[in-house]
Write an enzyme that holds these catalytic residues in place. Sequence first.
Site: not given
Ligand code: ADP
Ligand code: ZN
Length: 653
Positions: A231-232, A234, A236-237, A454-455, A531
């Site tokens: 997964g992308p 952040g 939560g992996k 612009h905005e 842009d």
């Molecule tokens: P990944 O490993 O997918 O890059 P992380 O598990 O390190 O992401 O996520 C970083 C932080 O973001 C976690 O410690 C948590 O605080 C928050 N977070 C990310 N995904 C979730 C989720 N599904 N539910 C709750 N918190 C999350």
């Molecule tokens: Zn612009």
Amino acid sequence: MKQQYKFSLGYYLLVFFSIIMLESIFFSGAAVKEISYSHFRDLLTGNRIQSVIVESDRIFGLEKTTAAAGGGTAKESPAFQPPHKKAPWNLDFGLFNDNAQKKAERQFVVTRLDDPKLIADLQAHGVDYRGKIESHWLSNFLSNWILPLVFFILLGRFLARRMGKGVGFLDVGKNKARIYAVDPSQKVSFSDVAGVDEAVEEVKEVVSFLKNPERYTRLGAKLPKGILLVGPPGTGKTLLARAVAGEAGVPFFNLSGSDFVEMFVGVGAARVRDLFKDAKGKAPCIIFIDELDAVGKNRAQGLTIGGNDERENTLNQLLTEMDGFDPQAGIIIMGATNRPEVLDPALLRPGRFDRQILVDRPDLKGRMDIFAVHTREFTLDDQVDFRKLAAETPGFAGAEIANVCNEAALLASRTEKETISQGDFQDAIERVIAGLEKKNKLINPHERQVVACHESGHAIVGHLTPGADPVQKVSIIPRGIGALGYTLQTPLEDRFLMSRSELLGKIKGLLGGRAAEELVFGEVSTGASNDLEKVADIVRNMLTVYGMSEQMPNRSLVEKASSNPFLGQGPAMQRRSETLETLIDKETQAIIDAAYQSARRILDEHRGELEAMSKLLLEKEKIDGKDIQRILGPGRPSESATRTGQPRLAAAR
Ligand code: ADP
Ligand code: ZN
Ligand code: MG
């Protein structure tokens, strides 16, 4: 930690110095008086030596007693009688025995010089002399082997601790995985992971395999060996894996792909071997390898750049170990990566990471849940509405939402307020999208006018284009790095598909800023670079990825790595031909030109509103959706109101 370190260093120093002291006591002969060679010669010619032991570099000797020597200077006066001789209990340990005492006094040692006549003279003076097979082995052993060893062990320990790792020279090949110590204060549970319910369910299922394998193997099913969280960033992996560690109730080996990558050849493979050996001893257990792509990169890709044997060896070892253990052994390997496309296909074959679990960006409901999880400890205002917040953060991953919550708390704690309000969260969202406001960045009045124009251009074109997202906010307060102003448009709901006309609408909105500048000031500025970059990306993807070209409809023109690199020693990429590139270039320009003209036309028609909005912006610095509707009316109804939006939040600058 520090305490322990001091203790053991002190301990080693103690041993070190005791050895030095012992050595000097036993082997340097400090207890015997040392005399000069000339004195020794005098004693010899004066017939005062009783016996000697001749070694290769020194001579131990015993003087005759004064009586025997005759006319000596030694005193036998009663004053020198040891006092205890008079004691009534008459203790006599031999050591204090008169004879022994005097014998110690009569011993001497002298450094042997090259003296050919020595033996003859000893003979002549009736000295009892003998040689000695030297037994320096103990002292040699100590000074040549033990001391340096002690020294280097000490040094090694010291350096290892200085480097903050408990690893010395001898441990390079040891596995770095440590059983995940579940610190009770930081224990993560499945309830901390929100918005990715399917992934949580799948992981739970795998954990239950581990706990009662019989239930699954009864009917002949094989347990999965490896599961890969994909997964992308952040989403939560890592968090999910930590939750498994907290809840599975089996040993959890936690390490990162980069732990295998070392500068020494062979270390990675040795670590893998060691890891699996440890794991087999602890089964049932879970091995978690985070950032698997660091070890698992496609081996074939390495060929073109000359290959990286070390990484390849590590990967091969990993594959071998994964094949090597019995599925009933009770070891499950979890991996996580946000770049599954670079992984070696061999890793994904059955019997290895055969189960893939998608940990995706959360949907609206998921984002609400994540907001709830991360505000559990907060004191919230009554009006805080998670649904609204989730609606304003499409495309956010869990980590970004966690960040928003924290920013909101920080913003609220700057004021005297007791609670965190909806406004704090909204400011935090803006801050996470666009960076910090830089209120005191000085911008000259003319530039401010250009930015406002612009905005306003973005906002007006965006508002009046069918299918575009509603404009939420326009600001000319500089933010983050390089942004002088921004226009925030948020979709009404999450989007997974976009139509061609929606993409064109988006391009139009992005070009609206520059078009407004040209219209009002008669020339363009550098302010539109971001842009233009986005526009170029969108158009290129439309033509090459989504098959939205008019001249080459429905045709994917993606450049790919050639599918079998072992056969293709030639170019690794399937490149587009030059004719194709020319066609793409021409059509790109045509799409951009048309969108720009269309944006110009809208602004021409609404010149009055453009100026009114610029003026309002210069006055207030920040205007919101209501202000915009007051100036422009309700906007055009979306052509596809049920499907509007976009996968990610757009902030046109
Ligand atoms: P990944 O490993 O997918 O890059 P992380 O598990 O390190 O992401 O996520 C970083 C932080 O973001 C976690 O410690 C948590 O605080 C928050 N977070 C990310 N995904 C979730 C989720 N599904 N539910 C709750 N918190 C999350
Ligand atoms: Zn612009
Ligand atoms: Mg991670």
